[in-house]
Design an enzyme around this catalytic site. Structure first.
Site, PDB file in Angstrom:
ATOM      1  N   LYS A  97       0.861  -1.183   0.000  1.00  0.00           N
ATOM      2  CA  LYS A  97       0.000   0.000   0.000  1.00  0.00           C
ATOM      3  C   LYS A  97       0.888   1.220   0.000  1.00  0.00           C
ATOM      4  O   LYS A  97       1.831   1.311   0.795  1.00  0.00           O
ATOM      5  CB  LYS A  97      -0.869  -0.007   1.276  1.00  0.00           C
ATOM      6  N   LYS A 121       5.526   3.414   8.248  1.00  0.00           N
ATOM      7  CA  LYS A 121       4.345   4.271   8.401  1.00  0.00           C
ATOM      8  C   LYS A 121       3.078   3.412   8.466  1.00  0.00           C
ATOM      9  O   LYS A 121       2.239   3.582   9.346  1.00  0.00           O
ATOM     10  CB  LYS A 121       4.277   5.209   7.199  1.00  0.00           C
ATOM     11  N   LYS A 133       5.291   1.763  -3.186  1.00  0.00           N
ATOM     12  CA  LYS A 133       5.180   3.126  -3.720  1.00  0.00           C
ATOM     13  C   LYS A 133       5.443   3.058  -5.219  1.00  0.00           C
ATOM     14  O   LYS A 133       6.097   2.125  -5.687  1.00  0.00           O
ATOM     15  CB  LYS A 133       6.224   4.036  -3.060  1.00  0.00           C
ATOM     16  N   ASP A 173      -0.320  10.817  -4.521  1.00  0.00           N
ATOM     17  CA  ASP A 173       0.836  11.465  -3.885  1.00  0.00           C
ATOM     18  C   ASP A 173       1.048  12.750  -4.699  1.00  0.00           C
ATOM     19  O   ASP A 173       0.107  13.201  -5.367  1.00  0.00           O
ATOM     20  CB  ASP A 173       2.071  10.542  -3.908  1.00  0.00           C
ATOM     21  N   ASN A 247      -2.370  19.002  -1.625  1.00  0.00           N
ATOM     22  CA  ASN A 247      -3.348  18.284  -0.804  1.00  0.00           C
ATOM     23  C   ASN A 247      -3.014  18.341   0.684  1.00  0.00           C
ATOM     24  O   ASN A 247      -3.868  18.673   1.510  1.00  0.00           O
ATOM     25  CB  ASN A 247      -3.441  16.827  -1.294  1.00  0.00           C
TER      26      ASN A 247
HETATM   27  P1  NDP Z   1       0.476  17.824  -4.221  1.00  0.00           P
HETATM   28  O1  NDP Z   1       0.917  17.470  -5.596  1.00  0.00           O
HETATM   29  O2  NDP Z   1      -0.962  17.974  -3.938  1.00  0.00           O
HETATM   30  O3  NDP Z   1       1.201  19.172  -3.748  1.00  0.00           O
HETATM   31  C1  NDP Z   1       2.587  19.241  -3.673  1.00  0.00           C
HETATM   32  C2  NDP Z   1       2.970  20.653  -3.260  1.00  0.00           C
HETATM   33  O4  NDP Z   1       4.361  20.709  -3.014  1.00  0.00           O
HETATM   34  C3  NDP Z   1       2.687  21.688  -4.335  1.00  0.00           C
HETATM   35  O5  NDP Z   1       2.456  22.933  -3.742  1.00  0.00           O
HETATM   36  C4  NDP Z   1       4.002  21.697  -5.123  1.00  0.00           C
HETATM   37  O6  NDP Z   1       4.234  22.885  -5.830  1.00  0.00           O
HETATM   38  C5  NDP Z   1       5.005  21.522  -4.007  1.00  0.00           C
HETATM   39  N1  NDP Z   1       6.204  20.821  -4.520  1.00  0.00           N
HETATM   40  C6  NDP Z   1       6.249  19.587  -5.057  1.00  0.00           C
HETATM   41  N2  NDP Z   1       7.498  19.272  -5.438  1.00  0.00           N
HETATM   42  C7  NDP Z   1       8.241  20.332  -5.122  1.00  0.00           C
HETATM   43  C8  NDP Z   1       9.612  20.620  -5.255  1.00  0.00           C
HETATM   44  N3  NDP Z   1      10.462  19.730  -5.812  1.00  0.00           N
HETATM   45  N4  NDP Z   1      10.056  21.815  -4.801  1.00  0.00           N
HETATM   46  C9  NDP Z   1       9.176  22.706  -4.241  1.00  0.00           C
HETATM   47  N5  NDP Z   1       7.860  22.487  -4.110  1.00  0.00           N
HETATM   48  C10 NDP Z   1       7.408  21.319  -4.537  1.00  0.00           C
HETATM   49  O7  NDP Z   1       1.128  16.711  -3.274  1.00  0.00           O
HETATM   50  P2  NDP Z   1       0.717  16.286  -1.797  1.00  0.00           P
HETATM   51  O8  NDP Z   1       0.258  17.456  -1.032  1.00  0.00           O
HETATM   52  O9  NDP Z   1      -0.151  15.102  -1.906  1.00  0.00           O
HETATM   53  O10 NDP Z   1       2.116  15.770  -1.229  1.00  0.00           O
HETATM   54  C11 NDP Z   1       3.037  16.630  -0.548  1.00  0.00           C
HETATM   55  C12 NDP Z   1       3.988  15.795   0.292  1.00  0.00           C
HETATM   56  O11 NDP Z   1       3.233  15.034   1.242  1.00  0.00           O
HETATM   57  C13 NDP Z   1       4.820  14.771  -0.468  1.00  0.00           C
HETATM   58  O12 NDP Z   1       6.074  14.615   0.173  1.00  0.00           O
HETATM   59  C14 NDP Z   1       4.018  13.486  -0.312  1.00  0.00           C
HETATM   60  O13 NDP Z   1       4.826  12.328  -0.453  1.00  0.00           O
HETATM   61  C15 NDP Z   1       3.538  13.654   1.115  1.00  0.00           C
HETATM   62  N6  NDP Z   1       2.389  12.842   1.485  1.00  0.00           N
HETATM   63  C16 NDP Z   1       1.186  12.964   0.838  1.00  0.00           C
HETATM   64  C17 NDP Z   1       0.110  12.212   1.217  1.00  0.00           C
HETATM   65  C18 NDP Z   1      -1.251  12.379   0.621  1.00  0.00           C
HETATM   66  O14 NDP Z   1      -2.201  11.777   1.130  1.00  0.00           O
HETATM   67  N7  NDP Z   1      -1.420  13.170  -0.425  1.00  0.00           N
HETATM   68  C19 NDP Z   1       0.227  11.205   2.301  1.00  0.00           C
HETATM   69  C20 NDP Z   1       1.499  11.208   2.977  1.00  0.00           C
HETATM   70  C21 NDP Z   1       2.525  11.982   2.538  1.00  0.00           C
HETATM   71  P3  NDP Z   1       3.977  22.935  -7.426  1.00  0.00           P
HETATM   72  O15 NDP Z   1       2.498  22.865  -7.593  1.00  0.00           O
HETATM   73  O16 NDP Z   1       4.576  24.207  -7.855  1.00  0.00           O
HETATM   74  O17 NDP Z   1       4.682  21.735  -7.986  1.00  0.00           O
END
Ligand code: NDP
Length: 451
Positions: A97, A121, A133, A173, A247
């Site tokens: 998962k 986790k 993943k 993700d 997200n």
């Molecule tokens: P989203 O795609 O919804 O949002 C990602 C955000 O982070 C955007 O604002 C994006 O900006 C920014 N971002 C992504 N890559 C970079 C980078 N290389 N440098 C700077 N900013 C960056 O992703 P999530 O919110 O789902 O995920 C965010 C983090 O949380 C990740 O590490 C993910 O693995 C982790 N996570 C997410 C879960 C989930 O349920 N969604 C669960 C557990 C962990 P831009 O739009 O400009 O790219």
């Protein structure tokens, strides 16, 4: 640069040296493994079976890796090719998962680090889920809906051979939200002729769970709240900086505002905004989820706010609480020192591995609170586990039911991490506690199941 200075156990060092020789070109993966192994030293020394059965050596090797070609046709008729991945890391306690990430920086090292973290986790959630993943170097940004659909269909045409509701259940993700999950699910159903809970993060009309969208951000705040309260603090009146605006970040903003905090800065990969009056999550929701626009457009809603080009400067904004919710290694040692010098009392990780080893060392040296991602962001996958339960039961729970379960799970994870840290002589070290508590259940299952 990796460090091994504090690790002395010969068995763990030999596993790490072997891995470094084999995976020298996978820095993120090695960073994630080293961070866990350092915490496991007292555990391995207390129980000789882990070495006798080479549990750690087996745990750092994925059970299976699938890499595949993803060809698709863009709107101009040109044939594009991306690379797809699924790392099925560990199935000792349940079906694999873990999410799918679509971002140009995705490579095998990134997917392996995320898959490895996911093992611990998922174990911490107490739900029966193994670790996996996947993803692709495809960038959904700037693509039309039709292009994203064709890419997702091609990606699933291969991935469907390797997943299933009792085998491997992917989710979202970075770059994979409700739109992408919908296209992926549609293609799986078309090819397999099955309507099953093979993906989580689905839309509510076809098997999704209420509160899944909010779960990672809400869960992060429930965890942080438990840790703050355990240390005589709370969100009340605190200035909070949240990186990212996706997200996790959006719903972390909503919940920590509800808990009395004020979110004064958020970012995307282009830059960050500062609004000392507090950023309303609904504005960010509209910018990102509805308009798919850049965070800079926040100034159209709140002209008195400030926008700064470049995302890394966000950690120079003075705050009480920092919540990195964008991506890996976004807080280095210098940024950590700046946060601490500005009076930050705690860093609570929403993104996966957002703090470098140097940053973590700085938090520890300063004695500020630190919530490690594999514990504090487990709310997303925990609620995915609840979505799987609802799919199996063919029932839907209310938002309040799911949210209450999520809160209970996050408080339980905090308590388990704190207890494990104390049991192994590291009271208050939630990072070590998370690694140990997550490890013990998986290791025990591996011992029972034989080689
Ligand atoms: P989203 O795609 O919804 O949002 C990602 C955000 O982070 C955007 O604002 C994006 O900006 C920014 N971002 C992504 N890559 C970079 C980078 N290389 N440098 C700077 N900013 C960056 O992703 P999530 O919110 O789902 O995920 C965010 C983090 O949380 C990740 O590490 C993910 O693995 C982790 N996570 C997410 C879960 C989930 O349920 N969604 C669960 C557990 C962990 P831009 O739009 O400009 O790219």
């Amino acid at each position: 640069m990796l460090t091994t200075m504090s690790m002395k156990n010969a068995y763990l060092l030999s596993v790490l040296d072997d891995l470094k020789a084999k995976s020298a070109h996978e820095p993120e993966f090695l960073q994630a493994v080293e961070e866990v192994l350092e915490s496991l030293e007292p555990v391995v020394e207390a129980d000789p079976r882990y070495e006798q059965q080479n549990v750690i050596g087996r745990m750092v090797e994925p059970e299976r890796i699938v890499m595949f070609r993803v060809p698709w046709v863009d709107d101009s008729g040109k044939v594009q090719v991306n690379r797809g991945y699924r790392v099925q890391f560990n199935s000792a306690i349940g079906p694999y998962k873990g999410g799918l990430r679509f971002h140009p920086t995705v490579n095998l090292s990134v997917v392996k680090f995320l898959g490895f973290e996911q093992i611990f986790k998922n174990s911490l959630t107490t739900l029966p889920m193994g670790g996996g993943k996947g993803g692709s170097d495809f960038d959904p940004k700037g693509k039309s809906d039709a292009e994203v659909m064709r890419f997702c269909q091609s990606f699933m045409t291969e991935l469907q051979r390797h997943i299933g509701p009792d085998t491997d259940v992917p989710a979202g993700d970075i770059g994979v939200g409700a739109r992408e999950i919908g296209f992926l699910f549609g293609q799986y159903k078309k090819i397999r002729d099955e309507f099953t809970g093979v993906l989580t993060g689905k839309g509510l009309s076809y098997g999704g769970s209420l509160a899944r969208t909010e779960a990672t951000g809400f869960g992060l705040c429930y965890f942080a709240d438990a840790q703050l309260r355990d240390n005589g603090q709370s969100f009340q009146g605190k200035k909070v900086v949240i990186s990212g605006s996706g997200n996790v970040a959006i719903y972390a903003n909503q919940k920590c505002t509800q808990l009395g905090g004020k979110v004064i800065a958020m970012s995307d990969s282009n830059g960050y905004i500062v609004d000392e009056n507090g950023i309303n999550y609904k504005v960010i929701q509209e910018i990102k989820e509805v308009n798919r626009a850049r965070i800079k457009t926040y100034l159209d809603y709140v002209p008195s706010a400030k926008y700064v080009e470049g995302c890394s400067g966000i950690w120079t904004v003075p705050c009480d609480i920092a919540m990195p919710c964008a991506t890996q290694n976004e807080i280095g040692e210098t940024a950590a020192d700046t946060l601490i010098a500005n009076g930050c009392i705690g860093v609570f990780e929403g993104a996966n591995m957002p703090s470098t080893p140097g940053a973590i060392a700085a938090y520890q040296a300063a004695g500020i609170l630190f919530a490690p991602a594999k514990a504090s962001n487990a709310g997303g996958v925990a609620t995915s586990g609840l979505e799987m339960s609802q799919n199996s039961e063919r029932l839907s729970w209310t938002f309040e039911e799911v949210d209450a379960k999520l809160k209970g799970i996050m408080e339980g994870i905090y308590a388990a991490c704190a207890a494990a840290a104390e049991q192994y002589g590291m009271k208050g070290n939630i990072q070590a506690g998370a690694n140990i508590a997550g490890f013990l259940k998986v290791a025990d299952a591996m011992l029972w199941q034989g080689i």
